[in-house]
Write a protein that holds these residues in place. Sequence first.
Motif, PDB file in Angstrom:
ATOM      1  N   GLY A  35       0.741  -1.187  -0.118  1.00 47.61           N
ATOM      2  CA  GLY A  35      -0.002  -0.029  -0.152  1.00 47.61           C
ATOM      3  C   GLY A  35       0.943   1.437   0.111  1.00 47.61           C
ATOM      4  O   GLY A  35       0.218   2.461   0.154  1.00 47.61           O
ATOM      5  N   TYR A  36       2.219   1.161   0.046  1.00 43.35           N
ATOM      6  CA  TYR A  36       2.804   2.448  -0.238  1.00 43.35           C
ATOM      7  C   TYR A  36       2.908   2.878  -1.491  1.00 43.35           C
ATOM      8  O   TYR A  36       2.751   2.270  -2.605  1.00 43.35           O
ATOM      9  N   ARG A  37       3.139   4.205  -1.592  1.00 40.27           N
ATOM     10  CA  ARG A  37       2.886   5.112  -2.689  1.00 40.27           C
ATOM     11  C   ARG A  37       4.174   4.870  -3.678  1.00 40.27           C
ATOM     12  O   ARG A  37       5.272   4.660  -3.274  1.00 40.27           O
ATOM     13  N   GLU A  38       4.045   4.612  -4.989  1.00 40.05           N
ATOM     14  CA  GLU A  38       4.982   4.206  -5.992  1.00 40.05           C
ATOM     15  C   GLU A  38       5.014   5.384  -6.923  1.00 40.05           C
ATOM     16  O   GLU A  38       4.144   5.211  -7.852  1.00 40.05           O
ATOM     17  N   TYR A  39       5.959   5.854  -7.279  1.00 40.50           N
ATOM     18  CA  TYR A  39       6.151   7.019  -8.297  1.00 40.50           C
ATOM     19  C   TYR A  39       7.097   6.475  -9.502  1.00 40.50           C
ATOM     20  O   TYR A  39       8.042   5.716  -9.364  1.00 40.50           O
ATOM     21  N   SER A  40       6.322   6.663 -10.670  1.00 38.38           N
ATOM     22  CA  SER A  40       6.926   6.367 -11.665  1.00 38.38           C
ATOM     23  C   SER A  40       8.041   7.480 -12.484  1.00 38.38           C
ATOM     24  O   SER A  40       7.957   8.639 -11.768  1.00 38.38           O
ATOM     25  N   GLY A  41       8.827   7.230 -13.440  1.00 36.29           N
ATOM     26  CA  GLY A  41       9.582   8.391 -14.012  1.00 36.29           C
ATOM     27  C   GLY A  41       8.892   9.474 -14.346  1.00 36.29           C
ATOM     28  O   GLY A  41       9.360  10.551 -14.146  1.00 36.29           O
ATOM     29  N   GLU A  42       7.615   9.166 -14.945  1.00 35.06           N
ATOM     30  CA  GLU A  42       6.747  10.449 -15.357  1.00 35.06           C
ATOM     31  C   GLU A  42       6.495  11.162 -14.210  1.00 35.06           C
ATOM     32  O   GLU A  42       6.489  12.415 -14.303  1.00 35.06           O
ATOM     33  N   ASP A  43       6.045  10.393 -13.076  1.00 35.02           N
ATOM     34  CA  ASP A  43       5.690  11.411 -11.756  1.00 35.02           C
ATOM     35  C   ASP A  43       6.917  12.193 -11.393  1.00 35.02           C
ATOM     36  O   ASP A  43       6.613  13.442 -10.975  1.00 35.02           O
ATOM     37  N   ILE A  44       8.038  11.430 -11.490  1.00 34.03           N
ATOM     38  CA  ILE A  44       9.152  12.315 -10.838  1.00 34.03           C
ATOM     39  C   ILE A  44       9.522  13.518 -11.789  1.00 34.03           C
ATOM     40  O   ILE A  44       9.903  14.755 -11.400  1.00 34.03           O
ATOM     41  N   ARG A  45       9.373  13.196 -13.188  1.00 35.21           N
ATOM     42  CA  ARG A  45       9.498  14.455 -13.994  1.00 35.21           C
ATOM     43  C   ARG A  45       8.527  15.685 -13.851  1.00 35.21           C
ATOM     44  O   ARG A  45       8.785  16.630 -13.868  1.00 35.21           O
ATOM     45  N   ARG A  46       7.241  15.210 -13.282  1.00 37.68           N
ATOM     46  CA  ARG A  46       6.352  16.342 -13.088  1.00 37.68           C
ATOM     47  C   ARG A  46       6.621  17.091 -11.860  1.00 37.68           C
ATOM     48  O   ARG A  46       6.435  18.240 -11.799  1.00 37.68           O
ATOM     49  N   ILE A  47       7.124  16.334 -10.877  1.00 33.36           N
ATOM     50  CA  ILE A  47       7.887  17.028  -9.351  1.00 33.36           C
ATOM     51  C   ILE A  47       8.835  17.940  -9.757  1.00 33.36           C
ATOM     52  O   ILE A  47       8.546  19.011  -9.433  1.00 33.36           O
ATOM     53  N   PHE A  48       9.687  17.607 -10.679  1.00 33.57           N
ATOM     54  CA  PHE A  48      11.027  18.510 -11.056  1.00 33.57           C
ATOM     55  C   PHE A  48      10.218  20.052 -11.918  1.00 33.57           C
ATOM     56  O   PHE A  48      10.670  21.023 -11.821  1.00 33.57           O
ATOM     57  N   HIS A  49       9.132  19.315 -12.931  1.00 27.68           N
ATOM     58  CA  HIS A  49       8.618  20.672 -13.515  1.00 27.68           C
ATOM     59  C   HIS A  49       7.684  21.714 -12.518  1.00 27.68           C
ATOM     60  O   HIS A  49       7.910  22.726 -12.495  1.00 27.68           O
ATOM     61  N   ILE A  50       7.088  20.858 -11.562  1.00 30.77           N
ATOM     62  CA  ILE A  50       6.480  21.941 -10.479  1.00 30.77           C
ATOM     63  C   ILE A  50       7.519  22.646  -9.664  1.00 30.77           C
ATOM     64  O   ILE A  50       7.299  23.783  -9.573  1.00 30.77           O
ATOM     65  N   GLU A  51       8.716  21.910  -9.490  1.00 25.74           N
ATOM     66  CA  GLU A  51       9.764  23.038  -8.631  1.00 25.74           C
ATOM     67  C   GLU A  51      10.297  24.089  -9.489  1.00 25.74           C
ATOM     68  O   GLU A  51      10.491  24.914  -9.143  1.00 25.74           O
ATOM     69  N   SER A  52      10.439  23.661 -10.923  1.00 22.93           N
ATOM     70  CA  SER A  52      10.852  24.688 -11.559  1.00 22.93           C
ATOM     71  C   SER A  52      10.041  25.778 -11.834  1.00 22.93           C
ATOM     72  O   SER A  52      10.468  27.046 -11.950  1.00 22.93           O
ATOM     73  N   LEU A  53       8.508  25.684 -11.918  1.00 24.59           N
ATOM     74  CA  LEU A  53       7.915  26.702 -11.885  1.00 24.59           C
ATOM     75  C   LEU A  53       7.746  27.494 -10.511  1.00 24.59           C
ATOM     76  O   LEU A  53       7.500  28.711 -10.555  1.00 24.59           O
ATOM     77  N   ARG A  54       7.892  26.848  -9.780  1.00 21.40           N
ATOM     78  CA  ARG A  54       7.880  27.525  -8.194  1.00 21.40           C
ATOM     79  C   ARG A  54       9.131  28.568  -8.209  1.00 21.40           C
ATOM     80  O   ARG A  54       9.049  29.507  -7.678  1.00 21.40           O
ATOM     81  N   SER A  55      10.025  28.080  -8.896  1.00 22.08           N
ATOM     82  CA  SER A  55      11.230  28.952  -8.725  1.00 22.08           C
ATOM     83  C   SER A  55      10.900  30.239  -9.647  1.00 22.08           C
ATOM     84  O   SER A  55      11.713  31.330  -9.374  1.00 22.08           O
TER      85      SER A  55
END
Length: 336
Positions: A35-55
């Motif tokens: 039941g633990y969350r599992e992130y795919s490569g696409e999920d991780i790319r989205r996280i980096f996109h979010i952080e880039s836009l936050r900057s």
Amino acid sequence: MLIGEVARRSGVSARMLRHYESLGLVRPSGRTGSGYREYSGEDIRRIFHIESLRSLGLSLREIGRALDDPGFTPTELVGDLIGRTRERIAAETELLTRLRRIDAADPDGWEGVLRVVALLQALDSKSADARQRAALSSVDEVGVPVEALVEAALSETEPNVAGALRWALARSGDGGPALLAEGLESPVAAVRERAVRSLAEMPGGEAAAQLRQALAHRDVVVRGYASLALGTRGVADAVPTLIDMIVDGRNDVDAADALSVVASDTAVADDIATRLVDRLAHGTAPAPVRGRLTQALASVPGAKALRALVELSHDDDRAVALTAAYVLRLRDARDR
């Protein structure tokens, strides 16, 4: 990849990842058998996109729209970000300027800080009466930053307040002339005029040095005020500009008065008379110009001016001849 590993690799805390998930910004693509969350490569790319836009300063809501709206175009949003950033920089710069001025005032305790803050606020008031009172009271306040007075003087449009600020600056001590000289290079003509008028009322050698430099300024108004101020102090360097003012009819009465102060130095009087006579000798000079030059000769002592006036008393221009004759009678009566 589990949430802990994602947090370590991305630098985004597990708590923030859960917050993103609660907002729908990023959702783990799967779950493990436990039941633990599992992130795919696409999920991780989205996280980096979010952080880039936050900057860039985007809010999380704006980021969600940018990532999920297929029709989204960034031009308008980026333009808005530029505007907000400029406003924030302007506000921070204003705060920094105010803090520096308080620091420069070196106030004695919080009472002193509050007095300086109150004065700065009054100088920036929308009420002309409040600004004038602040300018007048600044002379009695210890440590009032001269930068604040200069800025107020260069931006003031109300004549009475402007006069009070010039009076305060004349009593502000060191630092004012150099700051006012910077105002002489403003692209705004009104600011240049305020700067030179303030310099003209400041005592001391530093102000005089700045005024001397202003004699070569590209702005005729700046040159005029500088020459009037220096002329009334007896500075011979102002003579050419003062004569130009008489010829052009710009503050010609004040220019003639200033010229008479410089001419009180007998070593300079003949040079002034020569310059005036040379201008009178120009055959194309209009009658009003010749009349003003003749009147200017009236206050120039010495034989050179006297001879010129005698010749002018027989001038073909009746107005010039009458003026010269009148001046000669005055000189004769004064010398008796």
